[in-house]
Design a protein around this motif. Structure first.
Motif, PDB file in Angstrom:
ATOM      1  N   GLY A  83     -64.493   1.174 -12.731  1.00  0.00           N
ATOM      2  CA  GLY A  83     -63.339   0.326 -12.464  1.00  0.00           C
ATOM      3  C   GLY A  83     -62.000   1.031 -12.597  1.00  0.00           C
ATOM      4  N   LEU A  84     -61.926   2.284 -12.205  1.00  0.00           N
ATOM      5  CA  LEU A  84     -60.665   3.022 -12.342  1.00  0.00           C
ATOM      6  C   LEU A  84     -59.518   2.305 -11.634  1.00  0.00           C
ATOM      7  CD1 LEU A  84     -61.831   6.711 -11.782  1.00  0.00           C
ATOM      8  CD2 LEU A  84     -61.146   5.665 -13.940  1.00  0.00           C
ATOM      9  N   ARG A  85     -58.376   2.182 -12.317  1.00  0.00           N
ATOM     10  CA  ARG A  85     -57.191   1.574 -11.720  1.00  0.00           C
ATOM     11  C   ARG A  85     -55.942   2.246 -12.269  1.00  0.00           C
ATOM     12  NH1 ARG A  85     -57.308  -4.446 -14.534  1.00  0.00           N
ATOM     13  NH2 ARG A  85     -56.946  -3.804 -16.693  1.00  0.00           N
ATOM     14  N   SER A  86     -54.895   2.198 -11.486  1.00  0.00           N
ATOM     15  CA  SER A  86     -53.662   2.899 -11.843  1.00  0.00           C
ATOM     16  C   SER A  86     -52.888   2.107 -12.888  1.00  0.00           C
ATOM     17  CB  SER A  86     -52.796   3.106 -10.598  1.00  0.00           C
ATOM     18  OG  SER A  86     -51.543   3.671 -10.962  1.00  0.00           O
ATOM     19  N   ALA A  87     -52.382   2.817 -13.899  1.00  0.00           N
ATOM     20  CA  ALA A  87     -51.552   2.184 -14.928  1.00  0.00           C
ATOM     21  C   ALA A  87     -50.085   2.560 -14.792  1.00  0.00           C
ATOM     22  CB  ALA A  87     -52.047   2.569 -16.322  1.00  0.00           C
ATOM     23  N   ALA A  88     -49.783   3.572 -14.010  1.00  0.00           N
ATOM     24  CA  ALA A  88     -48.388   3.994 -13.812  1.00  0.00           C
ATOM     25  C   ALA A  88     -48.185   4.361 -12.353  1.00  0.00           C
ATOM     26  CB  ALA A  88     -48.047   5.183 -14.721  1.00  0.00           C
ATOM     27  N   PRO A  89     -48.250   3.367 -11.452  1.00  0.00           N
ATOM     28  CA  PRO A  89     -48.214   3.665 -10.013  1.00  0.00           C
ATOM     29  C   PRO A  89     -46.910   4.298  -9.547  1.00  0.00           C
ATOM     30  CG  PRO A  89     -48.027   1.295 -10.407  1.00  0.00           C
ATOM     31  CD  PRO A  89     -48.384   1.922 -11.714  1.00  0.00           C
ATOM     32  N   GLU A  90     -45.820   4.130 -10.293  1.00  0.00           N
ATOM     33  CA  GLU A  90     -44.546   4.687  -9.866  1.00  0.00           C
ATOM     34  C   GLU A  90     -44.392   6.162 -10.225  1.00  0.00           C
ATOM     35  OE1 GLU A  90     -41.573   2.235 -11.583  1.00  0.00           O
ATOM     36  OE2 GLU A  90     -42.075   0.466 -10.386  1.00  0.00           O
ATOM     37  N   LEU A  91     -45.270   6.690 -11.072  1.00  0.00           N
ATOM     38  CA  LEU A  91     -45.191   8.090 -11.488  1.00  0.00           C
ATOM     39  C   LEU A  91     -46.196   8.917 -10.700  1.00  0.00           C
ATOM     40  CD1 LEU A  91     -44.888   7.725 -15.377  1.00  0.00           C
ATOM     41  CD2 LEU A  91     -43.056   7.925 -13.680  1.00  0.00           C
ATOM     42  N   GLU A  92     -45.731  10.000 -10.137  1.00  0.00           N
ATOM     43  CA  GLU A  92     -46.630  10.855  -9.354  1.00  0.00           C
ATOM     44  C   GLU A  92     -46.996  12.136 -10.082  1.00  0.00           C
ATOM     45  OE1 GLU A  92     -43.563  13.561  -6.688  1.00  0.00           O
ATOM     46  OE2 GLU A  92     -44.935  12.162  -5.714  1.00  0.00           O
ATOM     47  N   ASP A  93     -46.368  12.394 -11.232  1.00  0.00           N
ATOM     48  CA  ASP A  93     -46.672  13.619 -11.979  1.00  0.00           C
ATOM     49  C   ASP A  93     -46.644  13.307 -13.470  1.00  0.00           C
ATOM     50  OD1 ASP A  93     -47.217  16.208 -12.632  1.00  0.00           O
ATOM     51  OD2 ASP A  93     -45.177  16.935 -12.354  1.00  0.00           O
ATOM     52  N   VAL A  94     -47.751  12.762 -13.984  1.00  0.00           N
ATOM     53  CA  VAL A  94     -47.846  12.391 -15.396  1.00  0.00           C
ATOM     54  C   VAL A  94     -48.129  13.652 -16.212  1.00  0.00           C
ATOM     55  CG1 VAL A  94     -49.171  11.077 -17.092  1.00  0.00           C
ATOM     56  CG2 VAL A  94     -48.619  10.069 -14.864  1.00  0.00           C
ATOM     57  N   THR A  95     -47.279  13.908 -17.198  1.00  0.00           N
ATOM     58  CA  THR A  95     -47.419  15.125 -18.004  1.00  0.00           C
ATOM     59  C   THR A  95     -47.997  14.858 -19.388  1.00  0.00           C
ATOM     60  OG1 THR A  95     -45.106  14.885 -18.696  1.00  0.00           O
ATOM     61  CG2 THR A  95     -45.549  16.312 -16.806  1.00  0.00           C
ATOM     62  N   ALA A  96     -47.875  13.636 -19.902  1.00  0.00           N
ATOM     63  CA  ALA A  96     -48.401  13.322 -21.236  1.00  0.00           C
ATOM     64  C   ALA A  96     -48.558  11.818 -21.354  1.00  0.00           C
ATOM     65  CB  ALA A  96     -47.463  13.845 -22.322  1.00  0.00           C
ATOM     66  N   MET A  97     -49.488  11.376 -22.202  1.00  0.00           N
ATOM     67  CA  MET A  97     -49.687   9.932 -22.412  1.00  0.00           C
ATOM     68  C   MET A  97     -50.418   9.720 -23.720  1.00  0.00           C
ATOM     69  SD  MET A  97     -53.155   9.224 -21.907  1.00  0.00           S
ATOM     70  CE  MET A  97     -54.547  10.175 -21.273  1.00  0.00           C
ATOM     71  N   SER A  98     -50.282   8.497 -24.249  1.00  0.00           N
ATOM     72  CA  SER A  98     -50.996   8.101 -25.458  1.00  0.00           C
ATOM     73  C   SER A  98     -51.064   6.589 -25.498  1.00  0.00           C
ATOM     74  CB  SER A  98     -50.277   8.629 -26.704  1.00  0.00           C
ATOM     75  OG  SER A  98     -50.878   8.140 -27.887  1.00  0.00           O
ATOM     76  N   TRP A  99     -52.132   6.043 -26.073  1.00  0.00           N
ATOM     77  CA  TRP A  99     -52.186   4.611 -26.333  1.00  0.00           C
ATOM     78  C   TRP A  99     -51.110   4.258 -27.348  1.00  0.00           C
ATOM     79  CZ3 TRP A  99     -55.143   1.175 -23.708  1.00  0.00           C
ATOM     80  CH2 TRP A  99     -56.177   1.694 -22.911  1.00  0.00           C
ATOM     81  N   ALA A 100     -50.458   3.107 -27.146  1.00  0.00           N
ATOM     82  CA  ALA A 100     -49.369   2.691 -28.034  1.00  0.00           C
ATOM     83  C   ALA A 100     -49.476   1.193 -28.334  1.00  0.00           C
ATOM     84  CB  ALA A 100     -48.015   3.012 -27.406  1.00  0.00           C
ATOM     85  N   GLY A 101     -50.699   0.706 -28.496  1.00  0.00           N
ATOM     86  CA  GLY A 101     -50.925  -0.705 -28.748  1.00  0.00           C
ATOM     87  C   GLY A 101     -52.218  -1.156 -28.117  1.00  0.00           C
ATOM     88  N   ASP A 102     -52.518  -2.446 -28.251  1.00  0.00           N
ATOM     89  CA  ASP A 102     -53.800  -2.954 -27.766  1.00  0.00           C
ATOM     90  C   ASP A 102     -53.943  -2.870 -26.252  1.00  0.00           C
ATOM     91  OD1 ASP A 102     -54.568  -3.477 -30.321  1.00  0.00           O
ATOM     92  OD2 ASP A 102     -54.206  -5.627 -30.240  1.00  0.00           O
ATOM     93  N   SER A 103     -52.845  -2.991 -25.510  1.00  0.00           N
ATOM     94  CA  SER A 103     -52.939  -2.890 -24.048  1.00  0.00           C
ATOM     95  C   SER A 103     -51.774  -2.107 -23.462  1.00  0.00           C
ATOM     96  CB  SER A 103     -52.987  -4.292 -23.414  1.00  0.00           C
ATOM     97  OG  SER A 103     -51.775  -4.989 -23.656  1.00  0.00           O
ATOM     98  N   ARG A 104     -51.132  -1.296 -24.281  1.00  0.00           N
ATOM     99  CA  ARG A 104     -49.939  -0.576 -23.858  1.00  0.00           C
ATOM    100  C   ARG A 104     -50.112   0.926 -24.079  1.00  0.00           C
ATOM    101  NH1 ARG A 104     -44.075  -1.176 -26.791  1.00  0.00           N
ATOM    102  NH2 ARG A 104     -45.246  -0.042 -28.386  1.00  0.00           N
ATOM    103  N   LEU A 105     -49.529   1.705 -23.184  1.00  0.00           N
ATOM    104  CA  LEU A 105     -49.499   3.159 -23.343  1.00  0.00           C
ATOM    105  C   LEU A 105     -48.060   3.641 -23.204  1.00  0.00           C
ATOM    106  CD1 LEU A 105     -52.165   2.477 -21.235  1.00  0.00           C
ATOM    107  CD2 LEU A 105     -52.681   4.795 -22.002  1.00  0.00           C
TER     108      LEU A 105
END
Length: 612
Positions: free
Chosen positions: A511-533
């Motif tokens: 079920g892959l789906r985009s979480a940041a459709p406006e960004l085309e070059d993601v350099t870093a990420m982390s979970w920051a809550g129950d449903s937030r990154l």
């Protein structure tokens, strides 16, 4: 000549707005044209969320243009059943229209184009086309999905033969509105279910998983959310979670609104489907309710569930919910971890400073094995590290004197950037990492951090996994995926395990789906809550930015993190009381306490992580 678009000045909003201090009628200087002149319905500026907007009914002898515009504006009001909007429709169209089926969000308000052919051919028929640029869609389950492309839907009007009034007799199903109207009208709320086969080893309770949905902000949001919870998880999450509410459970017939009493207790009357549940099952149901309602409002301290006959099934207070299930990590982290200038794994108390940094107990803190990244298990008893060349994954106990065993996984990638990603632990103690070797890119999981690695199936993946972070619930996973054109996107997947007796499980990310459709070059990420990154990346043609995103691709309310240049990695805790931490090419390791600016932790360090 084809269909014309007559745009420019937006006509006055025909709605009544109630504020805490009085009643305000929104009006403007211009008047509504009473002929065919048409103005597009632009999305209204976002207004105070405490304001209530009520639609105005159609005026006598309103022309077709005004009817369409009035209808579209009525869709953005706080009318619970869209009763005023239905006054713009014929009886047949009102009976067929299902506004709850979906909400389509456009970049601006819907543009209205006149069908000139229909206009010339008949004095009793009029046709328009609603157009715009799609941003997202909220479906009948209230689940948000980012969208793109062109929106185009017909609207047809007819003149009533008896009254002579124009009314809409053909329209698209659902609701359509501009983005700012959507932000004013709707809010995201997490409802909670239990992970089907993921249990935190350190906890005697189940793991709660957030399932975000959008509800209308000022249309009895509490009752909406409870109904949504009872109806079950969204289709995307359903395969990996379960609900303790029996199938068919719903509010008792005739219950139209739920309101807490003066003791902050909410009584929830249920139908006969839920009447036979035992006390333990009822406690689980109450826990789901409490987690969900506290995400909506902090004013609910307890819930009472009633059966169909009005008898009490159980009463449960919020403080006891954590004994039934956990949200996020099992406990607040004791330390923040990072790799220091000697390439050792070190730690500092979550409220401390870099001067208090100490090597972790065990082999990974001794500096014999140089590291480039690391991850610490949720119970903070075990750590995994990737060697300085990116080739080897090592696991060691965080106990003084523990030995360093042979690598549990090795990459054959020729270049350092084509080897192992930073690892990540899930709630059940399994270790995840991706091998970026172009010859054979793979996603791996090691049960309990050791043994023979399991290759994870990721059907539909286009590109290679460039970063991995598993949610604290162990059900959802965030992947940065590098495409063939070198763009990097953030995708959220659902973890499923097919475990058969006597066999090793088959693990898949589906079920892959985009979480940041406006960004085309993601350099870093982390979970920051129950449903937030929290994500750092670049928009097309833009500079690096940092923002919060929801797992469904929507943007959460509230300000983004303060700007930071040269972000290389990010660490956020599930506990939002802990500061956001990042590694910057310019400033080293920095942290962002709530309500403050970035503060330097140490210039000589990299790859900060909280447990997970």
């Amino acid at each position: 000549m084809g269909a014309d678009r007559v745009g420019g000045v937006r006509r006055p909003v025909r709605a009544v707005v109630y504020a805490a201090c009085g009643v305000v009628l929104l009006a403007g200087c211009a008047s509504m044209p009473d002929r065919g002149d048409l103005r597009d319905v632009e999305s209204t500026p976002r207004q105070d969320s405490q304001l209530r907007v009520f639609a105005m009914p159609p005026r006598e002898d309103a022309p077709p243009a005004e009817i369409v515009q009035g209808f579209l504006e009525a869709l953005t009001s706080d009318d619970p059943q869209y009763a005023t909007a239905r006054q713009y429709l014929t009886g047949g169209a009102s009976g067929d229209w299902r506004p709850e089926r979906s909400t389509t969000v456009l970049a601006g308000g819907p543009d209205i184009q006149v069908d000139r052919v229909t206009e010339r051919d008949s004095t009793d028929n009029y046709a328009f086309t609603l157009t715009g640029s799609k941003v997202a869609r909220v479906d009948g389950e209230q689940s948000y999905t980012p969208m793109g492309g062109h929106y185009s839907q017909p609207v047809h009007l007819t003149r009533d033969k008896k009254s002579g009034q124009w009314r809409i007799d053909l329209l698209p199903q659902g609701v359509v509105m501009g983005q700012s109207d959507f932000q004013r009208n709707y809010m995201s709320v997490n409802k909670y279910y239990f992970a089907s086969n993921t249990w935190a080893d350190a906890a005697p309770s189940a793991t709660a998983v957030a399932d975000p949905v959008f509800v209308r902000r000022r249309v009895d949001a509490m009752t909406q959310v409870v109904r949504s919870l009872l109806s079950g998880p969204t289709k995307w999450l359903e395969p990996s979670v379960s609900s303790s509410f029996p199938a068919g459970a719903a509010l008792r017939r005739g219950v139209t609104s739920l309101v807490p009493d003066d003791q902050n207790r909410l009584t929830v009357p249920l139908n006969e489907k839920a009447s036979g549940v035992g006390r333990e099952k009822c406690r689980e149901m109450a826990t789901q309710l409490l987690f969900t309602l506290q995400n909506l409002t902090p004013t609910v301290d307890a819930v009472t569930l009633q059966g169909a006959d009005g008898s009490t099934l159980c009463s449960f207070e919020s403080g006891r919910a954590e004994t039934v299930a956990t949200r996020g990590s099992v406990k607040r982290p004791d330390y923040l971890y990072f790799v220091d200038d000697k390439q050792r794994l070190v730690r500092i108390a979550d409220t401390g400073t870099a001067s208090g940094a100490e090597p972790v107990p065990g082999a990974l803190g001794e500096g014999v094995q140089k590291l480039q990244s690391a991850a610490v298990s949720w119970d903070e008893r075990t750590a995994a590290g990737v060697g300085s060349d990116g080739r080897s994954l090592l696991v060691s106990s965080l106990v003084a004197g523990s030995a360093l065993d042979a690598p549990v996984l090795q990459s054959q990638g020729k270049a350092e950037d084509d080897r192992l990603t930073a690892p990540s632990w899930d709630a059940r103690g399994d270790l995840w990492v991706a091998d970026r070797d172009p010859a054979r890119p793979r996603l791996w999981v090691l049960e309990q951090g050791g043994g023979e690695p399991l290759e994870v199936k990721v059907p539909g993946l286009k590109g290679r996994v460039d970063a991995v972070r598993v949610a604290a619930d162990g059900v959802r996973i965030a992947l940065v995926v590098k495409a063939d054109n070198n763009s990097k996107s953030l995708l959220i997947g659902r973890i499923e395990r097919d475990e058969k007796a006597g066999e090793r499980p088959v693990v898949s990310v589906l079920g892959l789906r985009s979480a940041a459709p406006e960004l085309e070059d993601v350099t870093a990420m982390s979970w920051a809550g129950d449903s937030r990154l929290v994500v750092a990346g670049r928009e097309q043609g833009g500079v690096q930015t940092m923002r919060y995103v929801q797992v469904d691709g929507s943007t959460p309310e509230g300000p983004p993190p303060a700007a930071l240049t040269g972000v290389q990695s990010i660490a956020a805790a599930e506990d939002d009381r802990l500061p956001l931490v990042a590694s910057s090419s310019e400033d080293g390791i920095v942290r962002l306490p709530s309500g403050a600016q970035w503060q330097k932790v140490t210039k000589d360090g990299m790859a900060p992580v909280y447990p997970g």
